[in-house]
Design a protein around this motif. Structure first.
Motif, mmCIF file in Angstrom:
data_model
loop_
_atom_site.group_PDB
_atom_site.id
_atom_site.type_symbol
_atom_site.label_atom_id
_atom_site.label_comp_id
_atom_site.label_asym_id
_atom_site.label_seq_id
_atom_site.Cartn_x
_atom_site.Cartn_y
_atom_site.Cartn_z
ATOM 1 N N GLY A 292 -1.262 -6.949 20.915
ATOM 2 C CA GLY A 292 -2.419 -7.740 20.538
ATOM 3 C C GLY A 292 -2.990 -7.432 19.178
ATOM 4 O O GLY A 292 -3.996 -8.038 18.789
ATOM 5 N N LYS A 293 -2.382 -6.517 18.445
ATOM 6 C CA LYS A 293 -2.885 -6.161 17.127
ATOM 7 C C LYS A 293 -1.796 -6.303 16.074
ATOM 8 O O LYS A 293 -0.604 -6.338 16.381
ATOM 9 N N GLN A 294 -2.237 -6.381 14.833
ATOM 10 C CA GLN A 294 -1.320 -6.504 13.711
ATOM 11 C C GLN A 294 -0.550 -5.203 13.488
ATOM 12 O O GLN A 294 -1.062 -4.111 13.752
ATOM 13 N N ARG A 295 0.664 -5.353 12.996
ATOM 14 C CA ARG A 295 1.415 -4.180 12.597
ATOM 15 C C ARG A 295 0.738 -3.533 11.390
ATOM 16 O O ARG A 295 0.366 -4.211 10.430
ATOM 17 N N GLU A 296 0.595 -2.224 11.438
ATOM 18 C CA GLU A 296 -0.169 -1.478 10.456
ATOM 19 C C GLU A 296 0.729 -0.497 9.712
ATOM 20 O O GLU A 296 1.510 0.224 10.332
ATOM 21 N N LEU A 297 0.597 -0.467 8.404
ATOM 22 C CA LEU A 297 1.297 0.543 7.618
ATOM 23 C C LEU A 297 0.630 1.888 7.845
ATOM 24 O O LEU A 297 -0.566 2.052 7.595
ATOM 25 N N VAL A 298 1.404 2.859 8.301
ATOM 26 C CA VAL A 298 0.904 4.201 8.542
ATOM 27 C C VAL A 298 1.067 5.069 7.302
ATOM 28 O O VAL A 298 0.136 5.740 6.864
ATOM 29 N N ALA A 299 2.267 5.064 6.740
ATOM 30 C CA ALA A 299 2.556 5.869 5.571
ATOM 31 C C ALA A 299 3.796 5.339 4.884
ATOM 32 O O ALA A 299 4.675 4.771 5.524
ATOM 33 N N SER A 300 3.871 5.528 3.585
ATOM 34 C CA SER A 300 5.046 5.142 2.826
ATOM 35 C C SER A 300 5.319 6.181 1.757
ATOM 36 O O SER A 300 4.424 6.931 1.348
ATOM 37 N N ILE A 301 6.564 6.190 1.292
ATOM 38 C CA ILE A 301 6.965 7.137 0.263
ATOM 39 C C ILE A 301 8.018 6.485 -0.613
ATOM 40 O O ILE A 301 8.997 5.927 -0.126
ATOM 41 N N GLY A 302 7.808 6.530 -1.916
ATOM 42 C CA GLY A 302 8.725 5.929 -2.864
ATOM 43 C C GLY A 302 9.847 6.865 -3.256
ATOM 44 O O GLY A 302 9.900 8.022 -2.841
ATOM 45 N N GLN A 303 10.755 6.348 -4.087
ATOM 46 C CA GLN A 303 11.862 7.183 -4.559
ATOM 47 C C GLN A 303 11.357 8.377 -5.357
ATOM 48 O O GLN A 303 11.974 9.442 -5.321
ATOM 49 N N GLY A 304 10.262 8.193 -6.072
ATOM 50 C CA GLY A 304 9.646 9.291 -6.792
ATOM 51 C C GLY A 304 8.769 10.160 -5.919
ATOM 52 O O GLY A 304 8.117 11.078 -6.422
ATOM 53 N N GLU A 305 8.729 9.859 -4.636
ATOM 54 C CA GLU A 305 8.017 10.608 -3.602
ATOM 55 C C GLU A 305 6.501 10.512 -3.714
ATOM 56 O O GLU A 305 5.788 11.356 -3.164
ATOM 57 N N ALA A 306 6.013 9.490 -4.387
ATOM 58 C CA ALA A 306 4.597 9.163 -4.293
ATOM 59 C C ALA A 306 4.326 8.613 -2.898
ATOM 60 O O ALA A 306 5.096 7.808 -2.379
#
Length: 119
Positions: free
Chosen positions: A42-56
């Motif tokens: 019943g809820k939207q999918r939420e971004l929890v965490a992300s990490i780029g190639q540069g590890e930001a």
């Protein structure tokens, strides 16, 4: 073809910890950003965490200070260490990758792994 396999979900007590792992296979693509989403019914999918190639890294406000994302670019894996878990962290967690082929980018999610925090 892109395939993502998540492992590490399960049942944990309030205040406990879990570590999620994701192995990505994307032979025809270069993997850019990797991350984790979560969703409850019943809820939207939420971004929890992300990490780029540069590890930001980027974290949802609700998990800052409790979760930590990491990646091994050579192995095409991404992990999510979850500490001080709360009942509201209960969700299906999905591995995410953004991949690049020439100038085109594509987003993919895995099948998900259940995380349940008992109250």
């Amino acid at each position: 073809q892109v395939q993502l396999v998540e492992t590490g979900g399960g049942l944990v007590q309030i205040g406990g910890s879990l570590r999620l792992s994701c192995a990505a296979s994307a032979s025809s693509f270069s993997i850019n950003t990797m991350g984790w989403y979560r969703q409850v019914p019943g809820k939207q999918r939420e971004l929890v965490a992300s990490i780029g190639q540069g590890e930001a890294t980027t974290y949802a406000d609700s998990v800052k200070g409790r979760f930590a994302i990491s990646r091994d670019t050579a192995k095409s894996t991404v992990d999510l260490q979850m500490n001080s878990l709360k009942p509201e962290d209960t969700a299906v967690y999905y591995c995410y990758v953004n991949v690049v082929r020439w100038t085109a980018t594509y987003n993919y999610w895995g099948r998900g792994t259940q995380v349940t925090v008992s109250s």
